[in-house]
Design a protein around this motif. Structure first.
Motif, PDB file in Angstrom:
ATOM      1  N   ARG A  44      -4.112  -7.101   2.694  1.00  0.00           N
ATOM      2  CA  ARG A  44      -5.035  -7.037   1.564  1.00  0.00           C
ATOM      3  C   ARG A  44      -4.483  -6.127   0.467  1.00  0.00           C
ATOM      4  O   ARG A  44      -5.225  -5.595  -0.347  1.00  0.00           O
ATOM      5  CB  ARG A  44      -6.410  -6.555   2.028  1.00  0.00           C
ATOM      6  CG  ARG A  44      -7.062  -7.542   2.997  1.00  0.00           C
ATOM      7  CD  ARG A  44      -8.471  -7.215   3.319  1.00  0.00           C
ATOM      8  NE  ARG A  44      -9.341  -7.665   2.241  1.00  0.00           N
ATOM      9  CZ  ARG A  44     -10.667  -7.628   2.328  1.00  0.00           C
ATOM     10  NH1 ARG A  44     -11.259  -7.204   3.412  1.00  0.00           N
ATOM     11  NH2 ARG A  44     -11.406  -8.024   1.317  1.00  0.00           N
ATOM     12  N   CYS A  46       0.812  -1.218   0.000  1.00  0.00           N
ATOM     13  CA  CYS A  46       0.000   0.000   0.000  1.00  0.00           C
ATOM     14  C   CYS A  46       0.846   1.270   0.000  1.00  0.00           C
ATOM     15  O   CYS A  46       0.457   2.271  -0.584  1.00  0.00           O
ATOM     16  CB  CYS A  46      -0.949  -0.010   1.202  1.00  0.00           C
ATOM     17  SG  CYS A  46      -2.211  -1.303   1.097  1.00  0.00           S
ATOM     18  N   LYS A  95     -15.900  -0.662  -1.712  1.00  0.00           N
ATOM     19  CA  LYS A  95     -15.854  -1.710  -0.694  1.00  0.00           C
ATOM     20  C   LYS A  95     -15.142  -2.945  -1.234  1.00  0.00           C
ATOM     21  O   LYS A  95     -15.327  -3.341  -2.370  1.00  0.00           O
ATOM     22  CB  LYS A  95     -17.270  -2.077  -0.266  1.00  0.00           C
ATOM     23  CG  LYS A  95     -17.331  -3.073   0.856  1.00  0.00           C
ATOM     24  CD  LYS A  95     -18.776  -3.380   1.211  1.00  0.00           C
ATOM     25  CE  LYS A  95     -18.803  -4.511   2.214  1.00  0.00           C
ATOM     26  NZ  LYS A  95     -20.122  -5.101   2.312  1.00  0.00           N
ATOM     27  N   ILE A  96     -14.290  -3.538  -0.375  1.00  0.00           N
ATOM     28  CA  ILE A  96     -13.642  -4.803  -0.743  1.00  0.00           C
ATOM     29  C   ILE A  96     -13.998  -5.862   0.287  1.00  0.00           C
ATOM     30  O   ILE A  96     -14.494  -5.577   1.344  1.00  0.00           O
ATOM     31  CB  ILE A  96     -12.105  -4.665  -0.872  1.00  0.00           C
ATOM     32  CG1 ILE A  96     -11.471  -4.098   0.404  1.00  0.00           C
ATOM     33  CG2 ILE A  96     -11.766  -3.832  -2.072  1.00  0.00           C
ATOM     34  CD1 ILE A  96      -9.959  -4.071   0.392  1.00  0.00           C
ATOM     35  N   GLU A 156      -5.433  -5.971  -3.265  1.00  0.00           N
ATOM     36  CA  GLU A 156      -6.726  -5.410  -3.645  1.00  0.00           C
ATOM     37  C   GLU A 156      -6.654  -3.892  -3.800  1.00  0.00           C
ATOM     38  O   GLU A 156      -7.672  -3.234  -3.938  1.00  0.00           O
ATOM     39  CB  GLU A 156      -7.781  -5.799  -2.615  1.00  0.00           C
ATOM     40  CG  GLU A 156      -7.970  -7.304  -2.555  1.00  0.00           C
ATOM     41  CD  GLU A 156      -8.939  -7.733  -1.483  1.00  0.00           C
ATOM     42  OE1 GLU A 156     -10.154  -7.599  -1.722  1.00  0.00           O
ATOM     43  OE2 GLU A 156      -8.481  -8.203  -0.424  1.00  0.00           O
ATOM     44  N   TRP A 189     -14.172  -2.643   4.868  1.00  0.00           N
ATOM     45  CA  TRP A 189     -12.898  -2.488   4.176  1.00  0.00           C
ATOM     46  C   TRP A 189     -13.110  -1.758   2.860  1.00  0.00           C
ATOM     47  O   TRP A 189     -14.050  -2.061   2.118  1.00  0.00           O
ATOM     48  CB  TRP A 189     -12.299  -3.851   3.877  1.00  0.00           C
ATOM     49  CG  TRP A 189     -11.853  -4.588   5.092  1.00  0.00           C
ATOM     50  CD1 TRP A 189     -12.641  -5.245   5.994  1.00  0.00           C
ATOM     51  CD2 TRP A 189     -10.507  -4.742   5.540  1.00  0.00           C
ATOM     52  NE1 TRP A 189     -11.853  -5.802   6.975  1.00  0.00           N
ATOM     53  CE2 TRP A 189     -10.546  -5.514   6.711  1.00  0.00           C
ATOM     54  CE3 TRP A 189      -9.268  -4.317   5.050  1.00  0.00           C
ATOM     55  CZ2 TRP A 189      -9.399  -5.863   7.411  1.00  0.00           C
ATOM     56  CZ3 TRP A 189      -8.124  -4.667   5.738  1.00  0.00           C
ATOM     57  CH2 TRP A 189      -8.203  -5.425   6.906  1.00  0.00           C
ATOM     58  N   TYR A 190     -12.198  -0.823   2.574  1.00  0.00           N
ATOM     59  CA  TYR A 190     -12.254  -0.068   1.324  1.00  0.00           C
ATOM     60  C   TYR A 190     -10.901  -0.065   0.639  1.00  0.00           C
ATOM     61  O   TYR A 190      -9.855  -0.167   1.283  1.00  0.00           O
ATOM     62  CB  TYR A 190     -12.627   1.402   1.593  1.00  0.00           C
ATOM     63  CG  TYR A 190     -14.044   1.641   2.022  1.00  0.00           C
ATOM     64  CD1 TYR A 190     -15.107   1.485   1.138  1.00  0.00           C
ATOM     65  CD2 TYR A 190     -14.323   2.061   3.318  1.00  0.00           C
ATOM     66  CE1 TYR A 190     -16.419   1.734   1.537  1.00  0.00           C
ATOM     67  CE2 TYR A 190     -15.636   2.312   3.722  1.00  0.00           C
ATOM     68  CZ  TYR A 190     -16.674   2.151   2.824  1.00  0.00           C
ATOM     69  OH  TYR A 190     -17.961   2.388   3.220  1.00  0.00           O
ATOM     70  N   THR A 191     -10.947   0.114  -0.670  1.00  0.00           N
ATOM     71  CA  THR A 191      -9.779   0.472  -1.447  1.00  0.00           C
ATOM     72  C   THR A 191     -10.055   1.854  -2.024  1.00  0.00           C
ATOM     73  O   THR A 191     -11.197   2.340  -1.978  1.00  0.00           O
ATOM     74  CB  THR A 191      -9.471  -0.547  -2.561  1.00  0.00           C
ATOM     75  OG1 THR A 191      -8.193  -0.226  -3.128  1.00  0.00           O
ATOM     76  CG2 THR A 191     -10.542  -0.578  -3.625  1.00  0.00           C
ATOM     77  N   GLU A 229     -20.375   1.411  -1.795  1.00  0.00           N
ATOM     78  CA  GLU A 229     -20.320   0.079  -2.402  1.00  0.00           C
ATOM     79  C   GLU A 229     -19.235  -0.028  -3.469  1.00  0.00           C
ATOM     80  O   GLU A 229     -18.574  -1.053  -3.575  1.00  0.00           O
ATOM     81  CB  GLU A 229     -21.671  -0.309  -2.985  1.00  0.00           C
ATOM     82  CG  GLU A 229     -22.748  -0.535  -1.931  1.00  0.00           C
ATOM     83  CD  GLU A 229     -22.487  -1.730  -1.019  1.00  0.00           C
ATOM     84  OE1 GLU A 229     -21.744  -2.664  -1.412  1.00  0.00           O
ATOM     85  OE2 GLU A 229     -23.043  -1.737   0.101  1.00  0.00           O
ATOM     86  N   ARG A 230     -19.027   1.000  -4.270  1.00  0.00           N
ATOM     87  CA  ARG A 230     -18.078   0.913  -5.375  1.00  0.00           C
ATOM     88  C   ARG A 230     -16.631   0.787  -4.907  1.00  0.00           C
ATOM     89  O   ARG A 230     -15.768   0.329  -5.650  1.00  0.00           O
ATOM     90  CB  ARG A 230     -18.222   2.083  -6.352  1.00  0.00           C
ATOM     91  CG  ARG A 230     -17.691   3.391  -5.834  1.00  0.00           C
ATOM     92  CD  ARG A 230     -17.806   4.517  -6.868  1.00  0.00           C
ATOM     93  NE  ARG A 230     -17.036   5.666  -6.454  1.00  0.00           N
ATOM     94  CZ  ARG A 230     -15.742   5.842  -6.680  1.00  0.00           C
ATOM     95  NH1 ARG A 230     -15.067   4.936  -7.366  1.00  0.00           N
ATOM     96  NH2 ARG A 230     -15.118   6.914  -6.249  1.00  0.00           N
ATOM     97  N   THR A 287      -5.464  -0.106   1.007  1.00  0.00           N
ATOM     98  CA  THR A 287      -6.643  -0.443   1.806  1.00  0.00           C
ATOM     99  C   THR A 287      -6.747   0.382   3.077  1.00  0.00           C
ATOM    100  O   THR A 287      -5.750   0.854   3.624  1.00  0.00           O
ATOM    101  CB  THR A 287      -6.648  -1.933   2.195  1.00  0.00           C
ATOM    102  OG1 THR A 287      -5.480  -2.219   2.944  1.00  0.00           O
ATOM    103  CG2 THR A 287      -6.694  -2.821   0.980  1.00  0.00           C
TER     104      THR A 287
END
Length: 123
Positions: free
Chosen positions: A80, A43, A122-123, A83, A95-97, A119-120, A86
């Motif tokens: 993570r 990250c 969220k991981i 992805e 969890w978000y990216t 939502e867009r 994060t």
């Protein structure tokens, strides 16, 4: 003499059980892990430090920082990184990216201020 039962996990250690109300309304952890070149993605190489600093400034600017409110923290590896950079928000455990500061602003505006999941991201 036996130990008293834990009040933070159930007997099977599979589900957290809160002992008390959370100290912060939202506690946000940004993964800032940095791996050596040639190792797994991390990250830190995806702008995580700048994103964390932006979030901290923005929360302070909105007057949301402080005891019982919102806390923005740095974290080591959250495992993570593949992805994308994060972050995780507790007590919800969402969890978000993110890609840029606009994504961070959307997470702050929609999730922290508005109480809804983005939502867009969220991981």
């Amino acid at each position: 003499m036996s130990n008293p039962p834990l009040d933070t996990v159930n007997d099977n250690f599979t589900e957290a059980v809160p002992a008390t109300a959370p100290y912060y309304a939202h506690h946000v952890f940004f993964c800032l892990n940095e791996r050596p070149p040639g190792d797994r993605v991390s990250c830190a190489h995806s702008g995580a430090q700048a994103a964390q600093e932006h979030a901290k400034r923005r929360i302070k600017g909105l007057g949301l920082a402080g005891d019982g409110k919102v806390r923005i923290n740095k974290a080591g590896c959250l495992e993570r990184c593949e992805e994308g950079p994060t972050l995780v928000i507790y007590p919800e455990g969402v969890w978000y990216t993110y890609v840029d500061t606009e994504d961070i602003d959307e997470i702050i505006d929609v999730h922290i201020v508005g109480g809804k999941i983005v939502e867009r991201l969220k991981i």
